[in-house]
Design an enzyme around this catalytic site. Structure first.
Site, PDB file in Angstrom:
ATOM      1  N   GLY A  47       8.698  41.093  23.820  1.00 52.91           N
ATOM      2  CA  GLY A  47       8.570  40.215  22.653  1.00 52.91           C
ATOM      3  C   GLY A  47       7.170  40.040  22.093  1.00 52.91           C
ATOM      4  CG  ASP A 103       8.031  36.428  23.196  1.00 50.51           C
ATOM      5  OD1 ASP A 103       7.828  35.802  24.261  1.00 50.51           O
ATOM      6  OD2 ASP A 103       9.076  37.089  22.996  1.00 50.51           O
ATOM      7  CG  ASP A 106      13.970  28.706  25.476  1.00 51.55           C
ATOM      8  OD1 ASP A 106      14.077  27.583  24.989  1.00 51.55           O
ATOM      9  OD2 ASP A 106      14.965  29.422  25.698  1.00 51.55           O
ATOM     10  CB  THR A 107      13.482  27.138  30.257  1.00 55.55           C
ATOM     11  OG1 THR A 107      13.076  28.424  30.743  1.00 55.55           O
ATOM     12  CG2 THR A 107      14.844  27.248  29.613  1.00 55.55           C
ATOM     13  CG  LEU A 111       3.415  30.579  30.642  1.00 56.37           C
ATOM     14  CD1 LEU A 111       2.947  31.987  30.303  1.00 56.37           C
ATOM     15  CD2 LEU A 111       3.068  29.636  29.499  1.00 56.37           C
ATOM     16  CE  LYS A 134      13.600  28.725  20.897  1.00 54.40           C
ATOM     17  NZ  LYS A 134      14.788  29.358  21.487  1.00 54.40           N
ATOM     18  CG  ASP A 162      15.398  40.612  21.615  1.00 45.71           C
ATOM     19  OD1 ASP A 162      14.672  39.757  22.157  1.00 45.71           O
ATOM     20  OD2 ASP A 162      16.393  41.114  22.178  1.00 45.71           O
TER      21      ASP A 162
HETATM   22  P1  IMP Z   1      11.677  30.854  29.136  1.00 44.76           P
HETATM   23  O1  IMP Z   1      11.510  31.454  30.506  1.00 44.76           O
HETATM   24  O2  IMP Z   1      12.959  30.086  29.024  1.00 44.76           O
HETATM   25  O3  IMP Z   1      10.499  30.049  28.682  1.00 44.76           O
HETATM   26  O4  IMP Z   1      11.911  32.042  28.146  1.00 44.76           O
HETATM   27  C1  IMP Z   1      10.924  32.882  27.768  1.00 44.76           C
HETATM   28  C2  IMP Z   1      11.521  34.167  27.235  1.00 44.76           C
HETATM   29  O5  IMP Z   1      12.843  34.001  26.695  1.00 44.76           O
HETATM   30  C3  IMP Z   1      10.689  34.666  26.095  1.00 44.76           C
HETATM   31  O6  IMP Z   1       9.633  35.484  26.538  1.00 44.76           O
HETATM   32  C4  IMP Z   1      11.707  35.421  25.256  1.00 44.76           C
HETATM   33  O7  IMP Z   1      11.823  36.745  25.728  1.00 44.76           O
HETATM   34  C5  IMP Z   1      13.005  34.707  25.487  1.00 44.76           C
HETATM   35  N1  IMP Z   1      13.320  33.741  24.407  1.00 44.76           N
HETATM   36  C6  IMP Z   1      13.425  32.402  24.506  1.00 44.76           C
HETATM   37  N2  IMP Z   1      13.761  31.840  23.338  1.00 44.76           N
HETATM   38  C7  IMP Z   1      13.838  32.858  22.454  1.00 44.76           C
HETATM   39  C8  IMP Z   1      14.143  32.912  21.029  1.00 44.76           C
HETATM   40  O8  IMP Z   1      14.389  31.924  20.329  1.00 44.76           O
HETATM   41  N3  IMP Z   1      14.141  34.163  20.478  1.00 44.76           N
HETATM   42  C9  IMP Z   1      13.871  35.303  21.184  1.00 44.76           C
HETATM   43  N4  IMP Z   1      13.569  35.284  22.499  1.00 44.76           N
HETATM   44  C10 IMP Z   1      13.563  34.070  23.128  1.00 44.76           C
END
Ligand code: IMP
Length: 178
Positions: A47, A103, A106-107, A111, A134, A162
């Site tokens: 991403g 990129d 989210d949760t 990271l 978010k 994506d």
């Molecule tokens: P996390 O581990 O939930 O913070 O998610 C991180 C990863 O989820 C990012 O690097 C993205 O690859 C994917 N992701 C989370 N939300 C989105 C979105 O709205 N669009 C596209 N990819 C997302």
């Protein structure tokens, strides 16, 4: 409406807004690393590939670019919470000034996992540059040193992001409703 290659995501952040913000981030980062250089930009595939390409070209301090690939979602938009390392860096991180370029947070699981894993390798410093966050979705506390935009809890695509591998090449960031 089905989400196929002909679908036109609604604009959330225009090409111009992204460009201006990336320039501003590059200025901040260049100031912060002036004298501390070189910066080891570590892009999280897939991403971040467009974001890191734009950012790397706007920095005014010496930098190198490497990539890491992680997997947190198996398909679509459902988070499994489990993060796996799919591709590692090419050189040891010990003593380097690492700047993770991601990129979207989210949760926060991805990271968080990345910071824990890479800190254990004893870089000289480790910081994070994230294009989108978010805040409503955050599950684990994370440190974002350089943030592009906070966005609402919607699935976003474009500028590298994506939905089921579609829309990565869109020049703007838009929303889809899966
Ligand atoms: P996390 O581990 O939930 O913070 O998610 C991180 C990863 O989820 C990012 O690097 C993205 O690859 C994917 N992701 C989370 N939300 C989105 C979105 O709205 N669009 C596209 N990819 C997302």
């Amino acid at each position: 409406m089905p989400i196929n290659d002909f679908h036109q995501p609604e604009v959330l952040l225009s090409k111009e807004m992204i460009h201006d913000r990336v320039l501003e981030l590059a200025r901040q980062i260049s100031r912060a690393y002036d004298g501390v250089e070189p910066v080891y930009l570590l892009g999280v595939l897939r991403g971040s590939f467009i974001f890191i390409a734009d950012l790397a070209r706007e920095l005014t301090v010496p930098r190198s670019v490497d990539f890491i690939a992680l997997s947190s979602y198996e398909t679509g938009t459902t988070s499994s919470g489990a993060v796996r390392l799919m591709l590692d860096v090419r050189t040891p991180l010990r003593g380097k000034h690492v700047l993770i370029v991601e990129d979207i947070v989210d949760t926060g699981y991805t990271l968080d996992y990345l910071l824990k894993t890479l800190r254990a390798r004893e870089p000289a410093s480790i910081k994070t540059c994230v294009l989108l966050q978010k805040p409503d979705r955050l599950q684990v506390p994370t440190t974002i040193d350089y943030l592009g935009f906070t966005i609402p809890d919607k699935w976003v695509v474009g500028y590298g992001l994506d939905y089921e591998d579609k829309f990565r090449a869109l020049p703007y960031i838009g929303t889809v409703e899966p």
